[in-house]
Design a protein around this motif. Structure first.
Motif, PDB file in Angstrom:
ATOM      1  N   ARG A  66       0.717  -1.166   0.090  1.00 47.52           N
ATOM      2  CA  ARG A  66      -0.422   0.302   0.441  1.00 47.52           C
ATOM      3  C   ARG A  66       1.011   1.553   0.054  1.00 47.52           C
ATOM      4  O   ARG A  66       0.593   2.138  -0.335  1.00 47.52           O
ATOM      5  N   ILE A  67       1.840   1.236   0.854  1.00 48.02           N
ATOM      6  CA  ILE A  67       3.345   2.725   1.202  1.00 48.02           C
ATOM      7  C   ILE A  67       3.591   2.302  -0.172  1.00 48.02           C
ATOM      8  O   ILE A  67       3.852   4.170  -0.896  1.00 48.02           O
ATOM      9  N   GLU A  68       3.788   1.862  -1.105  1.00 50.67           N
ATOM     10  CA  GLU A  68       5.120   1.725  -2.488  1.00 50.67           C
ATOM     11  C   GLU A  68       3.691   2.175  -3.356  1.00 50.67           C
ATOM     12  O   GLU A  68       4.592   3.341  -3.841  1.00 50.67           O
ATOM     13  N   ALA A  69       2.278   1.660  -3.172  1.00 47.83           N
ATOM     14  CA  ALA A  69       1.428   2.276  -3.977  1.00 47.83           C
ATOM     15  C   ALA A  69       1.329   4.023  -4.284  1.00 47.83           C
ATOM     16  O   ALA A  69       1.414   4.736  -5.416  1.00 47.83           O
ATOM     17  N   GLU A  74       1.998   9.258  -5.656  1.00 45.49           N
ATOM     18  CA  GLU A  74       2.695  10.707  -5.132  1.00 45.49           C
ATOM     19  C   GLU A  74       4.216  11.011  -5.726  1.00 45.49           C
ATOM     20  O   GLU A  74       4.312  12.239  -6.593  1.00 45.49           O
ATOM     21  N   GLU A  75       4.604  10.606  -6.588  1.00 50.93           N
ATOM     22  CA  GLU A  75       6.283  10.742  -6.922  1.00 50.93           C
ATOM     23  C   GLU A  75       5.807  11.169  -8.566  1.00 50.93           C
ATOM     24  O   GLU A  75       5.752  12.490  -8.989  1.00 50.93           O
ATOM     25  N   LEU A  76       4.460  10.486  -9.230  1.00 49.96           N
ATOM     26  CA  LEU A  76       3.572  10.778 -10.191  1.00 49.96           C
ATOM     27  C   LEU A  76       3.287  12.616 -10.472  1.00 49.96           C
ATOM     28  O   LEU A  76       4.034  13.036 -11.232  1.00 49.96           O
ATOM     29  N   ARG A  77       2.856  12.039  -9.599  1.00 50.49           N
ATOM     30  CA  ARG A  77       1.902  14.048  -9.538  1.00 50.49           C
ATOM     31  C   ARG A  77       3.021  15.151  -9.431  1.00 50.49           C
ATOM     32  O   ARG A  77       2.698  15.736 -10.079  1.00 50.49           O
ATOM     33  N   LEU A  78       3.862  14.229  -8.358  1.00 43.63           N
ATOM     34  CA  LEU A  78       4.796  16.143  -8.245  1.00 43.63           C
ATOM     35  C   LEU A  78       5.739  16.104  -9.546  1.00 43.63           C
ATOM     36  O   LEU A  78       5.867  17.003 -10.049  1.00 43.63           O
ATOM     37  N   THR A  79       5.699  14.340 -10.317  1.00 45.29           N
ATOM     38  CA  THR A  79       7.248  14.759 -11.558  1.00 45.29           C
ATOM     39  C   THR A  79       5.579  15.211 -12.420  1.00 45.29           C
ATOM     40  O   THR A  79       6.023  16.596 -13.452  1.00 45.29           O
ATOM     41  N   GLU A  80       4.462  15.465 -12.764  1.00 45.14           N
ATOM     42  CA  GLU A  80       3.495  16.362 -13.674  1.00 45.14           C
ATOM     43  C   GLU A  80       3.554  17.571 -12.963  1.00 45.14           C
ATOM     44  O   GLU A  80       3.462  18.839 -13.984  1.00 45.14           O
ATOM     45  N   GLN A  81       3.721  17.806 -12.161  1.00 49.21           N
ATOM     46  CA  GLN A  81       3.514  19.468 -11.413  1.00 49.21           C
ATOM     47  C   GLN A  81       4.619  20.226 -11.565  1.00 49.21           C
ATOM     48  O   GLN A  81       4.564  21.287 -11.444  1.00 49.21           O
ATOM     49  N   ARG A  82       5.755  19.577 -12.603  1.00 49.40           N
ATOM     50  CA  ARG A  82       7.329  20.030 -11.848  1.00 49.40           C
ATOM     51  C   ARG A  82       7.307  21.609 -12.988  1.00 49.40           C
ATOM     52  O   ARG A  82       7.592  22.030 -12.907  1.00 49.40           O
ATOM     53  N   ALA A  83       6.401  20.631 -14.050  1.00 50.45           N
ATOM     54  CA  ALA A  83       6.761  22.075 -14.934  1.00 50.45           C
ATOM     55  C   ALA A  83       5.621  23.214 -15.187  1.00 50.45           C
ATOM     56  O   ALA A  83       6.172  24.377 -15.545  1.00 50.45           O
ATOM     57  N   PHE A  97       9.493  14.985   0.102  1.00 46.75           N
ATOM     58  CA  PHE A  97       9.211  13.959  -0.621  1.00 46.75           C
ATOM     59  C   PHE A  97      10.516  12.521  -0.348  1.00 46.75           C
ATOM     60  O   PHE A  97      10.333  11.821   0.139  1.00 46.75           O
ATOM     61  N   ASP A  98      11.661  13.155  -0.511  1.00 46.66           N
ATOM     62  CA  ASP A  98      12.462  11.898   0.266  1.00 46.66           C
ATOM     63  C   ASP A  98      12.462  11.834   1.171  1.00 46.66           C
ATOM     64  O   ASP A  98      13.038  10.787   1.426  1.00 46.66           O
TER      65      ASP A  98
END
Length: 209
Positions: A66-69, A74-83, A97-98
């Motif tokens: 569950r934590i991994e998912a 969360e990492e995917l959302r953060l990557t999408e918001q980077r731009a 996040f790290d």
């Protein structure tokens, strides 16, 4: 851990044998052997302890998934918001996040380590419960010591008491955990005990007839 259990098995039973002596004639062997892991795995009490540890392990595995998912999403959302973020703002979120990842990893590693200790404790708990049973078998056979089968190079089957021990443990050791008595309900105030010669609130003694 297995060596620790083997050592405890030999030590505790040798101490018990010193006072037991030979209770009867017709000694089968001064040395008996037992497959501790099989007794632990096949007896009802050992199975219950094993199942408890297994349930805890399954719970940790499910929690890890569950934590991994959640972290992956969360990492995917953060990557999408980077731009859409300023570099400093993104770096702050990435660092947070790290730190979250490291904290969760440390917490789950600690749970896994505690589970390993629980497995060792369950075997010691089993040995303590089985000790009176094994000492009884020693008295019946006039044996002086019981050794763990895996620590013995060669032994005839007649000195192996594993099956007898399992049957005896199932008969004498309750596999269910002892119930803890419930604490009395403290939510309701208790009425004071009645007193025949109550003192009035003004402190004066009651009038005598």
């Amino acid at each position: 851990m297995v060596r620790l259990v083997h050592w405890l098995l030999v030590l505790t039973l040798c101490v018990g044998a010193a006072s037991a002596g030979r209770a009867q004639d017709g000694v089968e062997s001064p040395v008996l052997v037992i497959d501790f892991e099989r007794a632990f795995a096949e007896s009802a009490f050992g199975r219950r302890l094993n199942e408890e540890v297994e349930r805890e392990g399954n719970a940790i595995v499910a929690e890890n998934r569950r934590i991994e998912a959640e972290l992956t999403a969360e990492e995917l959302r953060l990557t999408e918001q980077r731009a859409t973020m300023a570099p400093d703002q993104f770096r702050a979120l990435a660092d947070a996040f790290d730190q979250k990842v490291q904290r969760l990893r440390a917490e789950q590693d600690a749970k896994a380590e505690a589970l390993g200790s629980r497995g060792e404790e369950s075997r010691i708990e089993f040995l303590q419960a089985a000790r009176p049973v094994l000492e009884g078998l020693m008295r019946e056979t006039g044996a002086a010591v019981i050794l763990e089968r895996r620590s013995v190079l060669v032994a005839v089957d007649s000195v192996d008491i594993t099956d007898r021990a399992i049957a005896r443990i199932d008969a004498q050791v309750d596999p269910e955990p002892a119930e803890t008595p419930e604490a009395p309900d403290q939510s309701q105030p208790q009425s004071p005990a009645p007193q025949d010669d109550a003192v009035p609130s003004d402190g004066t003694a009651p009038a005598q007839p």
